[in-house]
Design a protein around this motif. Structure first.
Motif, short mmCIF file in Angstrom:
data_model
loop_
_atom_site.label_atom_id
_atom_site.label_comp_id
_atom_site.label_asym_id
_atom_site.label_seq_id
_atom_site.Cartn_x
_atom_site.Cartn_y
_atom_site.Cartn_z
N ASP A 265 -12.80 -5.21 -3.38
CA ASP A 265 -13.50 -4.38 -2.39
C ASP A 265 -12.53 -3.83 -1.34
O ASP A 265 -12.62 -2.67 -0.93
CB ASP A 265 -14.60 -5.18 -1.70
N THR A 266 -11.61 -4.70 -0.90
CA THR A 266 -10.66 -4.28 0.13
C THR A 266 -9.67 -3.26 -0.41
O THR A 266 -9.31 -2.30 0.29
CB THR A 266 -9.90 -5.51 0.69
N SER B 103 -11.68 0.00 -0.46
CA SER B 103 -12.16 0.49 0.83
C SER B 103 -11.03 0.82 1.80
O SER B 103 -11.15 1.72 2.63
CB SER B 103 -13.11 -0.53 1.48
N GLU B 104 -9.91 0.08 1.70
CA GLU B 104 -8.78 0.29 2.61
C GLU B 104 -7.64 1.08 1.97
O GLU B 104 -6.58 1.25 2.58
CB GLU B 104 -8.24 -1.06 3.13
N GLY C 202 -8.06 2.56 -4.67
CA GLY C 202 -8.69 3.52 -3.77
C GLY C 202 -7.99 4.85 -3.94
O GLY C 202 -7.71 5.29 -5.06
#
Length: 536
Positions: free
Chosen positions: A245-246, A249-250, A279
């Motif tokens: 997720d990080t 998202s980042e 990402g």
């Protein structure tokens, strides 16, 4: 012209050129610019000096990769104090030894781990105890944030020389008590330059902290990422879902992960309908600890779309001394063989594989010797252990640090580890002493004799296995169960050291003089493997 190499330059540079840029994403959601990170470090420097802490005093940090570790490290180093990061997986008795051995003056401990220090605080010389959440900790602990709020930003930075000790990293105690690896401003700085070069770190990188900051100062990334003006994404541990997720998202571009962490990510990917693994940025990942198997490389590069590098080293060496990233030699046919290797020496580093007489082995990928290394990133010495220091640098070859790993060299000079000379197990990237585990099991009344060796593990690369001669003398009726012995070790050792595999035997193989021949046990255990070291 000569300019001293000092580690304070990394944060100074980031503040000078990237002050208004985002520096840290905290685990609690706060975001700090480099100006804000530097101000918090300054305030910690001032707070320490107000307490009488100065150049050469030791400041320990016990933290799971939060922004507090970065602030405490730089805050201590700015006043010439010695940054002493602690492995958060240890038990109170380990901290008692390390804090006493290093003569630690101040400890900064995360609220999740402060109780381990509280249990032994009356036995150590440490006088100042600081935590990031004093309300969550029993005992008399000061609040990190309150100290910063009360302190100003003015402090006196002493003159520092590049050959002075600025950090002490403790080993896992694989050959007795843990040893404090002393690293100077010079060794840390030059190692950070190597990391920046070989990991291709630039100011637009977004670095995810999956690698513990305590591991040789996070393999030098507390310096390299900061000095480049890149972004730190902090974490509180390894959770595959949170990592994925990080990353998305980042827009994470770079992380480091032991093969066992890569395997957890692969499992998550397969079990969750193959979610996106990037990402907006391409992702690079560096692994170490044990060689990644071909299946792991294929999954990470082909399915995730990441680029994988494999490095090799030790706490004593920075760690970076070799890397597998030989792009001019890597193609689809050679990719897996090269990336599984520990690789070639990095700039300014003399990596050799030598026989028992100290002569280089031929480049035939068959002849086995020990890896020895000489380079600017290698430690200065062991803290208060001159005899161990002398032995480490002068066994087969004078003036070279001896790695304790046995390897071959191919025609291109690339190293591949085949076995270990040291009596250690590397499980999930952590070094474990076979001798410590044996000593623990010897204390059990139903154990007559025991030998510990590494056993192959798909999840951890290798894991401890105990060959136990029971007090009854009868392996069919040992008088104790495997579960009871496992529980016995779990009560006395850090969790990652617990023995979970046992085999009861009537006797252990020995030499004519009675020395246990672990080599025979290892050959038996690793019979179906290509090498007698863990992969994955």
């Amino acid at each position: 012209m000569q300019k001293p190499l000092v580690v304070t330059e990394f944060l100074d540079r980031a503040r000078k050129y990237y002050g208004d840029q985002e520096a840290v994403v905290a685990t609690t959601g706060e975001r700090y610019s480099y100006d804000e990170l530097a101000e918090r470090a300054d305030r910690f420097s001032a707070a320490l000096q107000e307490k009488g802490i100065g150049k050469g005093d030791r400041v320990a940090v016990l933290d799971p990769n939060t922004h507090y570790h970065l602030e405490a490290a730089y805050g201590a180093m700015q006043i010439g104090a010695v940054h002493t990061p602690l492995n958060y997986r240890l038990i109170p008795e380990d901290y008692e030894y390390i804090l006493s051995d290093a003569g630690v003056d101040v400890i900064v401990a995360d609220y999740d781990f402060a109780e381990k220090v509280e249990a032994i605080r009356d036995e150590v010389p440490t006088e100042t105890f600081i935590t990031n959440d004093a309300d969550a900790v029993d005992g008399d602990w000061e609040s990190f944030d309150d100290l910063l709020a009360e302190a100003g930003t003015d402090y006196e930075r002493p003159e520092m020389a590049e050959d002075e000790i600025i950090t002490i990293n403790y080993t896992s105690g694989t050959t007795g008590d843990p040893k404090g690896v002393c690293r100077t401003h010079r060794t840390e700085t030059l190692h950070a330059y190597l990391v920046t070069m070989y990991h291709e770190i630039t100011d637009d990188d977004v670095y995810l902290w999956t690698l513990p900051m305590f591991h040789v100062n996070g393999w030098g990334h507390i310096y390299a990422v900061t000095g480049a003006g890149a972004k730190h994404i902090c974490t509180r541990g390894i959770d595959a879902g949170e990592i994925v997720d990080t990353i998305t998202s980042e827009d994470v571009s770079f992380l480091c992960a032991a093969p066992t962490v890569l395997n957890q990510l692969i499992d998550y990917y397969n079990e969750n309908d193959e979610p996106p693994m990037t990402g907006d940025n391409d992702v690079r990942v560096t692994t170490a600890g044990s060689a990644p198997p071909e299946a792991t490389i294929r999954d990470v590069e082909d399915d995730f779309g990441w680029y994988l590098k494999h490095l090799y080293g030790a706490t004593e060496t920075g760690p970076l001394i070799t890397i597998s990233d030989a792009k001019r030699r890597i193609n689809e046919e050679t990719r897996f063989d090269i990336k599984k290797r520990q690789g070639m020496g990095v700039h300014g580093t003399d990596v050799r594989v030598v026989d028992e007489d100290g002569n280089d082995v031929p480049r035939d990928d068959q002849t086995i010797g020990e890896i020895v290394v000489r380079g600017n990133q290698v430690m200065d010495r062991y803290w208060n252990k001159p005899e161990e220091t002398e032995a480490a640098f002068n066994d087969r070859v004078e003036g070279y640090y001896h790695m304790g790993d046995l390897a071959t060299v191919d025609e291109n000079g690339m190293v591949a580890i085949q076995d270990r000379k040291k009596d250690i197990i590397i499980s999930g990237g952590e070094n474990i002493s076979s001798l410590e585990l044996e000593d623990t099991l010897f204390d059990h009344p139903d154990v007559s004799d025991v030998a510990i060796i590494p056993s192959p593990s798909d999840e951890w690369g290798e894991t401890p296995k105990a060959f136990v001669v029971p007090e009854t003398g009868d392996p069919e009726n040992p008088g104790v169960t495997e579960e009871e012995l496992q529980e016995f070790t779990s009560e006395r050792l850090a969790r990652y050291k617990i023995v979970r595999r046992f085999e009861f035997v009537a006797e252990l193989p020995t030499t004519a003089t009675g020395k246990v021949q672990k080599y025979e046990l290892r050959e038996q255990e690793w019979d179906d493997e290509d090498r007698m070291v863990g992969q994955g």
